[in-house]
Design an enzyme around this catalytic site. Sequence first.
Site, PDB file in Angstrom:
ATOM      1  N   GLU A  87      24.603 -18.263   3.241  1.00 38.48           N
ATOM      2  CA  GLU A  87      24.699 -17.384   4.404  1.00 38.48           C
ATOM      3  C   GLU A  87      25.415 -18.013   5.606  1.00 38.48           C
ATOM      4  OE1 GLU A  87      23.659 -14.107   4.667  1.00 38.48           O
ATOM      5  OE2 GLU A  87      23.435 -14.291   2.495  1.00 38.48           O
ATOM      6  N   SER A 483     -36.195  18.496   2.510  1.00 34.42           N
ATOM      7  CA  SER A 483     -37.469  17.811   2.704  1.00 34.42           C
ATOM      8  C   SER A 483     -37.340  16.313   2.932  1.00 34.42           C
ATOM      9  CB  SER A 483     -38.380  18.057   1.496  1.00 34.42           C
ATOM     10  OG  SER A 483     -38.838  19.382   1.494  1.00 34.42           O
TER      11      SER A 483
END
Length: 884
Positions: A87, A483
Amino acid sequence: MVKIFRFLFVCAVMLVIAGCGLVGITLWYFGRDLPDYQQLAHYQPPIMTRVHAGDGRLLAEYATERRIFVPIQAIPKPVIKAFLSAEDKNFYNHHGIDPVSILRAAMTDLSRFRSNRRPVGASTITQQVAKNMLLSNEISIERKIKEILLATRIEAALPKDRILELYLNEIYLGSGAYGVAAAALTYFDKSLDELTLGEAAFLAGLPKAPNRYSPARYPQAAQARRDWVLDRMVEDGGTAEEQAAQAKAEPLELHHREAAEQARAPYFAEEVRRELLARYGEKVLYGAGLSVRTSLDAPLQAAADKALRDGLIAYERGHGGWRGAIARIDPKGDWAAHLAAVPVPAVATDVGWRLAMVTRSDPDGAAIGFANGASGRIAFSEMRWARPRHADGRFGPAPRGAADVVKPGDVVMVDPLGAPSSKSEAAPAKTGAAYTLCQVPEVSGALVAMDPHTGRVLAITGGFSFGTSQFDRATQAKRQPGSSIKPFVFLTALDHGFTPSTLIDDSPISLPQGPGLPIWTPRNYTKEGQVVKYRGPTPLRIAIEKSIDTMTVRAATLIGLEPIAETVEAFGIMDHMPREYSMVIGAGETTPLRMTAAYAMLVNGGKRITPTFIDRIQDRNGATIFRADKRPCSGCEDIDWRHQQVPVIPDTREQVADPGSAYQIVTMLEGVVQRGTGIAVKAVGKPIAGKTGTTNDWRDAWFIGFTPDLVAGVYVGFDDPDSLGDDETGGHVAAPIFRDFMIAALKDAPATEFRTPPGMRIYRVSAATGLPVGAGEPAIYEAYKPGTEPGQNRHVGPRREPDEDETPLASTGGAEDGGAIMPLPAPELPAPARAAYIRLRPRPPNGVNHARRDSGGSRRHQQVVGAAEEASLTGRPQPAAWPS
């Protein structure tokens, strides 16, 4: 001649001045709105947030870019040299831009101006950092000029190693990998220091075009690019020619990263994700690299998944019918290829089921085949449940053979017999193996398990499959608890002068609902076709064990709705309970997580806990930024161990209930399992307590229960509320799921008795009457507060403001053994109840058929009514009450 030179000189000077002016104007124009490059000095690339189970296993990862940050000092030299050669070979010599490379790129671009090819950029590594982190990928002269300006400024502000570190950790290298460390794991399943020279060169060749050089798609191009990087390294002195030649001779082989052992709990992970998102926001969640340690117990989670799925499948097979094959293909020809092309349902991947095609059916079963060529068989015994279900909801006749269920060419989901119902991935099919026919249940549910002392959620299952529905019914579904709310009504009663032996009249009761509304008359649950019967004066314990509605409502009228609502709100069941009597038998709305947490506060002695999923959060540097346990401990950190005493951590939990009252409720909930509506849970075989819950028309089924150190809650119901079927109560539908989970969860745990708080008196009494019994008679051990011994104050009623002498305000029932009924003075009732007080008076127990008990205290006559679940309301329900 002199004049000509002078003229040329002046022209040159003017051109220089004009050029400098042009450069200055350009710098000023494009430099006005440049991004702040100074931020790069403290820039931290986005990295993954990892979520771990309690045992350290990976649970989930969250990231927009899958990256592992590695400091420049830890990146091997061959990797650095490979990227520099590929690069920017002059990186350590230029000042942000490379004029020679720019000139060479410009000439190349001019030479192919008419070819419409992408221009050659000639960007240095510094320019790429500027573009990737501060600019966009736009191809324009303006962006290039800004890139050059930023590169020069970055070079002046940051050292070279910092710039290279940013580049190597930020660059995208294909296959979802950002940075060299993530790419090394993705392509080769190696850390950076394990890469060979050829592998490092391959990674260095990817930034130019990651997709074009993908070795999976273009292996020849990838290898050629690797060899080109190796040649550049030799030219630049990054490696010896012999080493490069050896690297070129090596094949470019990919080694996909092996999946780490991972905990599987998608509903739990999603709850954690939501909490992190709410606490820190999206940017931190997906890019800050948090390390999150959760409270998940992976074995308990697996047990929860299996218990809930098995329970839902069992219900589906008893009620749902067979909805048919998921697809049909031609069983002739290359059916395996056609089967492989059938989309695999998400539930199959999630649960571990497999797609198979029926190749032959006969009376005893069906032969099946798989896309990989394997075969198996489904016995008819695994299809007997599969009655055809028509589009209008009606069911056809029960099948008499496999041909009544499946036909050749049907694509169905199957599961190996004896295989666990929750698997990370499907097991390979075996030739001739036995399978069962599978179908996704329409009914759904949830299961929550937590530590009752800390509130740490240990397991959570929010539905049958996260793959088909991400809606978490454990935390997001508000349903009526039925309940299961009654223990908190009677807890309030115990705090207002009642005892487990206090008699409450089980007889019809009617209450006004307000002006213009009909009288509300709750009834005790009975099976279809049976007559409602009442027990007369009955001990409070029986009201809980047998889930008697009229006794619950009558107790509420004597106590008042306000203290009950305060209890319900203090336990976190509801933020605000409507002051309506239907609330005391479960007409409100809450979530399974809230109900489970409320029951946890019963068994822990009435201490407030808050459900938590996250134990600790650390930032990317390892600093703890959140801890769920906020108890102070001055001697726990930065202390040298010199054999001093272990620090005592204070208990800072708020007391929300009297420990004695909470323990009395716990012992009565034990009775629910031993003798009452939750008897299905008795098979666990260890000290355990809990309560069933069922709503009107059997729409919701619950069981919430606990041992001394583990609490769990189960809910079952349809997402669009609908009846589960006649007599499908919490004891029939939810309790078996709870039982199976607890059997697995407590398999290796010792039996532990519930802990008795100080000051309680334990007496041996009759479970049916609450009276002391003699030696040899069936009995239970009942807990009483001092001064409330059994046989005394049997008719003590509620006390609004208890006096020291504990004088009762009123009796709640009649005298025993045929004695006279104790007169009941008008208690302090809310206005609506006071207006109809005449209907609340207890009635003599005429013709009450008490259940006889054998020597073990178990119920002998199942036909005794009043021993079951919830209310079926007559007349118009109160607002926000039962679903219609």
